[in-house]
Structures are given as structure tokens and as C-alpha cells.
Design an enzyme around this catalytic site. Structure first.
Site, short mmCIF file in Angstrom:
data_model
loop_
_atom_site.label_atom_id
_atom_site.label_comp_id
_atom_site.label_asym_id
_atom_site.label_seq_id
_atom_site.Cartn_x
_atom_site.Cartn_y
_atom_site.Cartn_z
N CYS A 110 0.80 -1.22 0.00
CA CYS A 110 0.00 0.00 0.00
C CYS A 110 0.84 1.27 0.00
O CYS A 110 0.33 2.36 -0.26
CB CYS A 110 -0.94 0.00 1.20
SG CYS A 110 -2.02 -1.46 1.28
N HIS A 244 -3.53 7.02 2.90
CA HIS A 244 -3.93 5.76 2.28
C HIS A 244 -5.30 5.36 2.80
O HIS A 244 -5.52 5.31 4.01
CB HIS A 244 -2.89 4.68 2.59
CG HIS A 244 -3.35 3.29 2.32
ND1 HIS A 244 -3.96 2.92 1.13
CD2 HIS A 244 -3.32 2.16 3.09
CE1 HIS A 244 -4.27 1.64 1.17
NE2 HIS A 244 -3.90 1.16 2.36
N ASN A 274 -10.40 -0.25 -0.01
CA ASN A 274 -8.94 -0.16 0.07
C ASN A 274 -8.33 -0.71 -1.22
O ASN A 274 -8.34 -1.92 -1.44
CB ASN A 274 -8.46 -0.96 1.28
CG ASN A 274 -6.95 -0.93 1.47
OD1 ASN A 274 -6.19 -0.60 0.55
ND2 ASN A 274 -6.49 -1.29 2.65
#
Length: 338
Positions: A110, A244, A274
Site C-alpha cells: 500500500c 492511504h 482499500n
């Protein structure tokens, strides 16, 4: 640091999957998912390939920058897994958009977008490149265990891209890595080699949710404070905190610890879930195309993920060349605080 963003783009799968649809095969419901993650729906690859998404995001970023793919000097593709093991996802994008430059993938989970910016800055500062495409593309739906409601409800697919060149935009970066597979991991198929005494089967994404939460919150707060202090700025000087999009609870916890207003923390997790490395450039493109980021504003970005990896950076924004032309792309009311 000698880097500025001159174009942004994004591409999402056509298929939107609402929380209610997950109840067909998981013991869950919309209220349970939304209260724990902030997610109402996510996009899942069903009709497209990841190369389709990545190339579309790349072309939109190039259009926004008003440059041709043939002028690119380098393509960096942060991804956990492309359509193929080889060629790389970056090479597939290079071919699809008609570029002729070197291209490679990086796997920082990520945190990939911030790692990609840092790598691009090094190429620009040393004169080895003048124009670079960073395209983050993730197909998390292929990696998660769809019988595990603790993880499959969170992750989703998407692609986001930026075009960068020399300029005074990226002010500071901070990257970390700490090898640890206990919190987050996934293992590929062990193959069929007859000489291997014990072949390990595929292991889909395993996540220790409570520990990931604690790691993410502490890392984001630490990294953001580090880049802001390194620049000699203050938290109050930051116009936008782009985090994020991992989980609504993580975003709120970071904001509370930094004691900053909610209006500075845009979010699209309710609609997209996500999307790993793609989440930051997707959010950045939404804000850019909605003309919400103004010339000269200060952006603080933070990400965290498997590895374990973390990163943060500080960017002074320069309005992209095509923002006015592209402003009709999507409804700006869909962005912001969701």
C-alpha cells in the site's frame, strides 16, 4: 527535491459491489461492514484486465499533463501483482499506451505510490529522466480470501497514475521498511517441482486486523510529523492530509492524534474501499479533477502496508496543465469527505 506532478488520472472497474451483495456468501451485513471500515461499496475486476485499468489511468494522466506517451523516459508501476508474473505490469502498460521507455514494477504494497515518487525524484535529480509516469494498479480481489470476512470486505481494485517532471513540488519524503510477515502476507502457489520435498500451497491474504490498526495509526502519525518537521513547517500549515484509504477508523484515529479538522482529510473509502497502492493517486486525481487543490497548497501524504512498509511526503501543489479541460470528468460532489 526536484519533482512536481503535472498530470493525474484514474480508472476503476465497471462492477460496483455494495455491502449487501457480500451477504450472499458471507455472514455479515451492511451496518457491520460500514461501522468497522467506513466502506459502503467497492469496485471489482470482472470484465476488464488490470492492464486495461492501468493503461486507462495512464492515458488520462498523460492527457491531463498534455504530453504524448512517446515523450516518457520511464514508467514505474507500484503493484502487488500484475496480470502476469512476467512480463511486468509496467511493460504491459508501456506497450498498451505506445511508450518506448524503460519500465519496471515495484512491490511496496500500500506504500507503493510514495516509494514510486521517491524513486522518480532520484531519476529526475540525477538527470537520468525528464518525464516519468507512475501508475499504481491493484487487483486485490485476486489476492484476498473471499471466505474471510475480516479481509475481503476491505480490499478492492483500481488504478491511479501521475506524470511527474522536474520542478519544486516534492519537498520532503520519509520511507521505512521492517521485514515482518506476521501482520500481513500472501503466498503464491508453490509450483510443481518434483525435487521439492514439501510444496507449500497458495496462501491468500492473511491480515491481523487489530495489530495492523495499531501499526498503521502510529506509523502515519510518526511519518507525517517527520516530513513536516523536516521541512520546517507545522501541522497547521498543511492544507490537505491525503492518507492511504485503508479503513475509516484508521483515518479518524490519525486525524484525532494530529488534532486537525476533518475538512483537511478527504476520503473516498466509502465508494472504493482499500485499493492498496492505487488509493492515494486515485484520491489525488479526484481532488485535482474537481479543482479542489489550489495552486501553492501544501499536501501531506501518508501510506502504510505489508512489508511492513510506510512512507510520507510533503508536496507543494502546482496546478496540472489539463485540469480545466478535464474538470467535467465525474461529479465533483462524489469526492471530499465521504
Amino acid at each position: 527535491m526536484d519533482l512536481k506532478i503535472i498530470g493525474t488520472g484514474r480508472s476503476m472497474p465497471v462492477r460496483a459491489v455494495a455491502n449487501e451483495e457480500l451477504t450472499r456468501f458471507l455472514e455479515t451485513d451492511d451496518a457491520w461492514i460500514a461501522s468497522r471500515t467506513g466502506i459502503r461499496e467497492r469496485r471489482i475486476l470482472t470484465e476488464e484486465s488490470l492492464t486495461d485499468l492501468a493503461a486507462q489511468a495512464a492515458m488520462k494522466a498523460l492527457e491531463d499533463a498534455q504530453i504524448d506517451a512517446g515523450t516518457l523516459d520511464l514508467i514505474i508501476c507500484p503493484t502487488m501483482q500484475g496480470d502476469l508474473i512476467t512480463p511486468s505490469q509496467a511493460c504491459m502498460v508501456q506497450s498498451r499506451i505506445g511508450a518506448g521507455c524503460p519500465a519496471f514494477d515495484i512491490n511496496c504494497a500500500c506504500t507503493g505510490f510514495i516509494y514510486g515518487l521517491d524513486i522518480a525524484a532520484a531519476y529526475l535529480e540525477t538527470g537520468r529522466a525528464e518525464t516519468i509516469l507512475i501508475v499504481c494498479a491493484e487487483a486485490m480481489s485476486r489476492i484476498v480470501d473471499w471466505t474471510d470476512r475480516g479481509s475481503c470486505i476491505v480490499f478492492a481494485d483500481g488504478a491511479g497514475a501521475v506524470v511527474v517532471t522536474k520542478g519544486q513540488g516534492l519537498k520532503t519524503t520519509h520511507l521505512t521498511a521492517c521485514g515482518d510477515d506476521a501482520l500481513l502476507r500472501a503466498r503464491p502457489d508453490g509450483g510443481n517441482c518434483p525435487l521439492t520435498p514439501e510444496i507449500k500451497p497458495i496462501e491468500r491474504l492473511v491480515m491481523n486486523g487489530p495489530e495492523v490498526y495499531k501499526f498503521a495509526v502510529s506509523a502515519a502519525v510518526r511519518d507525517l510529523q517527520t516530513v513536516i518537521e523536516k521541512d520546517g513547517a507545522s501541522l497547521d500549515d498543511v492544507d490537505w492530509f491525503l492518507l492511504h484509504q485503508a479503513n475509516r477508523r484508521i483515518l479518524e484515529a490519525v486525524r484525532n492524534r494530529l488534532n486537525q479538522p476533518e475538512a483537511k482529510f478527504p476520503s473516498n473509502i466509502a465508494r472504493y474501499g482499500n485499493t492498496s497502492a492505487a488509493s492515494l493517486p486515485i484520491l489525488l486525481d479526484e481532488l485535482n479533477k474537481a479543482d479542489q487543490i489550489k495552486e501553492g497548497q501544501l499536501l501531506a501524504l501518508s501510506a502504510f502496508g505489508a512489508g511492513l512498509t510506510t512512507g510520507a511526503c510533503l508536496i507543494r501543489w502546482h496546478e496540472t496543465k489539463g485540469v480545466i479541460k478535464s474538470r467535467t470528468e465525474g461529479n465533483s460532489s462524489d469526492v471530499l469527505i465521504s
